[in-house]
Write a protein that holds these residues in place. Structure first.
Motif, PDB file in Angstrom:
ATOM      1  N   TYR A   1      -3.813   3.642   1.751  1.00 48.61           N
ATOM      2  CA  TYR A   1      -4.451   2.641   0.898  1.00 48.61           C
ATOM      3  C   TYR A   1      -3.674   1.336   1.065  1.00 48.61           C
ATOM      4  O   TYR A   1      -2.437   1.323   0.986  1.00 48.61           O
TER       5      TYR A   1
ATOM      6  N   GLU B   1      -3.733  -3.046   0.236  1.00 47.58           N
ATOM      7  CA  GLU B   1      -4.264  -4.288  -0.319  1.00 47.58           C
ATOM      8  C   GLU B   1      -3.700  -5.440   0.496  1.00 47.58           C
ATOM      9  O   GLU B   1      -2.488  -5.576   0.621  1.00 47.58           O
TER      10      GLU B   1
ATOM     11  N   LYS C   1      -9.449  -1.134   2.841  1.00 46.42           N
ATOM     12  CA  LYS C   1      -8.538  -0.635   1.803  1.00 46.42           C
ATOM     13  C   LYS C   1      -8.227   0.842   1.992  1.00 46.42           C
ATOM     14  O   LYS C   1      -7.134   1.300   1.642  1.00 46.42           O
ATOM     15  N   HIS C   2      -9.197   1.594   2.507  1.00 43.30           N
ATOM     16  CA  HIS C   2      -9.018   3.044   2.625  1.00 43.30           C
ATOM     17  C   HIS C   2      -9.207   3.493   4.073  1.00 43.30           C
ATOM     18  O   HIS C   2     -10.191   3.114   4.721  1.00 43.30           O
TER      19      HIS C   2
ATOM     20  N   GLY D   1       0.806  -1.203   0.000  1.00 38.56           N
ATOM     21  CA  GLY D   1       0.000   0.000   0.000  1.00 38.56           C
ATOM     22  C   GLY D   1       0.842   1.258   0.000  1.00 38.56           C
ATOM     23  O   GLY D   1       2.079   1.217  -0.091  1.00 38.56           O
TER      24      GLY D   1
ATOM     25  N   TYR E   1      -3.752   9.803   4.816  1.00 38.59           N
ATOM     26  CA  TYR E   1      -4.526   8.878   3.986  1.00 38.59           C
ATOM     27  C   TYR E   1      -3.690   7.640   3.725  1.00 38.59           C
ATOM     28  O   TYR E   1      -2.471   7.729   3.473  1.00 38.59           O
TER      29      TYR E   1
END
Length: 231
Positions: free
Chosen positions: A106, A108, A126-127, A85, A104
């Motif tokens: 992200y 996987e 994921k977020h 990520g 932020y």
């Protein structure tokens, strides 16, 4: 500045994970292999007078990840998984007494081998994102507010990814006023201002199709505290 890191790590099972209940709810020792991982991190940092930030990317290869199975009430080792990520952070200070921080990420997270290869690992969103602002009103009072967002994720016990439902995304907004005078301190906070109805953890039922158990987060609440430092 630019940085990079390559490493390995290991996590041994805790006492509660090794000495656990069996199917008859009797305590017994279980054989759990240590959790190991290899990871790679690269990133870029920027720092100026009023603004700073960073961006980073990472990859993790995990073996024998320790996981609690809510269906059998036992801890076990998962098949090999991988996580990759990016993460962004920013800090802006337009005034000496006022600052804003943002983040932020992200990610996987998937099974790398075994019968669930390619499937998403449960309970990993994921977020995710957050904002935090702080204002030093004067020498005595400060006002802070925070907002955090968590994206949807798979229910625990849904390694097959075929449950058809996911833990919904949610966002929470908090506000806190703090004050201090000599040895006295006080604070007043409003948690979950918008009274968001959400839950962060849920388990897929193994006995009833489409049924799950969820643990709700606290709804709107107020906290007042007063303290005195005798030192």
């Amino acid at each position: 500045s630019v940085y990079g890191n390559v490493g390995r790590s290991v996590r041994f099972g805790t006492i509660d994970e090794i000495y656990q209940f069996n199917a008859l709810f009797l305590r017994e020792f279980s054989v759990i292999d240590p959790q190991t991982s290899k990871h790679l991190d690269v990133g870029l940092n920027y720092d100026a007078e009023k603004i700073s930030g960073s961006v980073s990317a990472y990859y993790m290869d995990l073996k024998d990840e320790i996981h609690f199975n809510p269906a059998t009430f036992t801890n076990l080792n998962l098949d090999p998984t991988e996580r990759k990520g990016i993460e962004l952070t920013v800090k802006f200070t337009p005034l000496v007494n006022f600052s804003i921080n943002g983040n932020y990420a992200y990610i996987e997270s998937t099974f790398d081998e075994g019968p669930f290869a390619g499937n998403e690992v449960p309970l990993v969103p994921k977020h995710t994102a957050s904002l935090y602002a702080n204002w030093d009103i004067n020498h005595y009072f400060s006002l802070a507010t925070s907002w955090r967002y968590v994206g949807k994720k798979r229910f625990d016990n849904d390694q097959t990814n075929d449950f058809g439902q996911e833990i919904p995304n949610y966002d929470i907004w908090d506000l806190k006023l703090t004050g201090s005078y000599q040895a006295w301190s006080s604070s007043f906070s409003i948690n979950n201002i918008l009274d968001e109805k959400a839950f962060d953890f849920g388990v897929r039922s193994t006995g009833v199709a489409g049924r799950y158990n969820g643990q709700p987060l606290p709804e709107r609440s107020f906290t007042i505290s007063i303290g005195y430092n005798f030192n």
